[in-house]
Design an enzyme around this catalytic site. Structure first.
Site, PDB file in Angstrom:
ATOM      1  CB  CYS A  34      -0.873   0.057   1.262  1.00  0.00           C
ATOM      2  SG  CYS A  34      -1.928  -1.368   1.535  1.00  0.00           S
ATOM      3  CB  CYS A  38      -3.458   2.533   2.635  1.00  0.00           C
ATOM      4  SG  CYS A  38      -4.767   1.327   2.259  1.00  0.00           S
ATOM      5  CG  ASP A 440      13.912  37.505 -14.232  1.00  0.00           C
ATOM      6  OD1 ASP A 440      13.749  37.204 -15.417  1.00  0.00           O
ATOM      7  OD2 ASP A 440      12.999  37.903 -13.478  1.00  0.00           O
TER       8      ASP A 440
END
Length: 491
Positions: A34, A38, A440
């Site tokens: 699992c 779960c 930037d």
């Protein structure tokens, strides 16, 4: 992670979805494996054991839980974060390289022997490349069985199986159901879909902030290749066996994905590329915890937890577009890219009647480009031509299995490829979570708005504390001021 028994048990008992994909829980009494979250009642501690991959659990004789579907959990975030051999191999396996080229092809792409690759994957993941590819084929088969009307024979070969017998045996072994039983179970809850279109749910680790993801993709969309329509980002896909289109829509607990493919053998690779595009395998809690520790950045993180880095489905395409976008507006970059697409892109049909008309031209298609046809300064023309020739010849590799350090070094050698362009390509094409672009303008404005150093050198020094998640910090800094890339598009 999976070797820390007590920590794994705590995650299972608290049903902590943050660890889905990090490890798998196998129950010794039921022979089921699992995901940690779960919803079933957790077994006793002595009946649990843990595996680092679904493939390892399958090899040990465990079948997938029918309730939590561990094979469909988000991928481990470390395969995007890390740049070593195992991570590069996992990215290539996810893209379908083993199914297309075998383990020798995987080894050739990585520059190592098959024995070295098998040894390292076994040591870390408990399964070799063939077993890992088999687990992926099983998941692809399940998707085709449950979401398409393909015959079982067509589904088997589309999923990458060499025979119907191998397809049937693998499906039964992994899911404890026959292919026909899987289809019957799925048919009860299936919604009507467009013929030829596969409808999937792409899981992610919460939280997820869709604003900058979809805002950025749509604001920079190239006409004919990308569009926003009916609440979905749509685009064309160039794939190893053919082409396709995808529509991606954000939902509270998943991304709705509608795929139309000219060759269904491309399904696993297309899913992997869409997950990469939206950075769905990230670990947002780890990212937000580190970035939120900076008091200047903390308000931005608290305002929009779970920001992802918008990436790409085609690294070569993005590299060309990054150069086209040097020192021009977003609108101008889109116009330049659209002209390339119209002149050199391959025409495709939009199966749902939208506005998608072309694939972005490949590097090979652009390698003979006449520089004078580009409406841009001479220096940038040279950069575009040199870049596409390096990509077409293989001198420069930006694919999912590429060595990032080598790619950065080769990019830096190309004329006109400065730190900004290299950083943007690293962030979005190479998937480097630590890529940073301090020069930037948007980053500098965002830094100034937050009271951070605004000069590139000082900001770089300050950002050392953000490593290895500086690419995510860039998303928050861009969001510190108004720009269309930061907002979900309106229908």
């Amino acid at each position: 992670m999976y070797t820390d028994f007590d920590r794994c048990v705590r995650a299972v008992r608290s049903k902590d979805a943050r660890f889905d994909g990090w490890f798998y829980t196998a129950v010794l009494t039921t022979r089921i494996y699992c995901r940690p979250s779960c919803p079933a009642v957790p077994p006793k501690d002595r009946n649990m054991t843990f595996y680092p991959s679904a493939a390892a659990a399958q090899q040990a004789g465990f079948r997938a839980c029918k309730r939590c579907r561990p094979d469909a959990s988000p991928g481990s975030p470390q395969w995007n974060e890390r740049a070593d051999l195992v991570a590069r191999a996992m990215r290539l396996i996810g893209d379908g390289t083993v199914d297309r080229e075998g383990v020798p092809g995987l080894a050739a792409r990585l520059g190592y022997s098959t024995r070295q690759i098998e040894r390292q994957l076994l040591a870390e993941l408990g399964a070799g490349p063939l077993a890992l590819a088999r687990a992926q084929r099983a998941q692809t088969a399940r998707i085709l069985i449950e979401t398409s009307e393909l015959s079982m024979a067509d589904a088997a070969f589309a999923a990458g199986f060499s025979s119907i017998r191998a397809f049937n045996e693998t499906v039964r072994e992994v899911f404890a159901l026959s292919p026909s039983e899987l289809r019957t179970r799925a048919a009860h809850g299936r919604n009507p879909t467009t013929p030829g279109v596969l409808t999937l749910r792409l899981p992610f680790r919460a939280p997820l902030c869709p604003d900058n993801l979809f805002g950025h993709l749509v604001a920079t969309a190239v006409p004919g290749v990308e569009e926003w329509r009916d609440g979905a980002y749509r685009r064309t896909l160039r794939l190893p066996y053919g082409h396709g289109t995808v529509a991606l829509s954000p939902r509270p607990d998943h991304i709705d994905c509608r795929l139309a493919l000219s060759d269904l053998r491309d399904l696993a690779g297309a899913i992997s590329r869409c997950r990469g595009l939206l950075d769905l395998d990230a670990d947002p809690e780890a990212v937000d915890e580190l970035l939120g520790a900076d008091e200047r950045l903390a308000p931005l993180v608290a305002k929009a937890p779970g920001r992802r880095v918008p990436r790409t489905v085609d690294p070569e395409e993005f590299a060309v577009r990054a150069v086209l976008g040097q020192q021009v507006s977003t609108a101008a970059a889109r116009t330049l890219a659209a002209r390339l697409v119209t002149a050199h892109g391959e025409r495709v049909d939009d199966p749902t009647g939208g506005g998608l008309t072309h694939l972005f031209p490949s590097a090979e298609a652009l390698s003979g480009l006449d520089p004078t046809a580009l409406a841009m300064p001479g220096g940038r023309r040279t950069t575009v031509v040199t870049l596409v020739r390096a990509l077409a010849s293989g001198e420069l590799s930006l694919g999912v299995g590429s060595d990032r350090s080598q790619a950065y070094a080769r990019l830096a050698e190309l004329p006109g490829m400065g730190p900004w362009t290299t950083g943007i390509i690293g962030m979005r094409a190479l998937g480097d979570p630590d890529a940073f672009v301090p020069t930037d303008l948007g980053v500098r404005r965002g830094a100034a708005a937050c009271g951070l150093p605004a000069t590139p050198g000082a900001l770089t020094r300050h950002a050392a504390a953000w490593r290895p998640w500086r690419a995510y910090a860039v998303q928050h800094l861009w969001a510190a001021h108004d720009h269309p890339i930061n907002d979900m598009p309106e229908d």
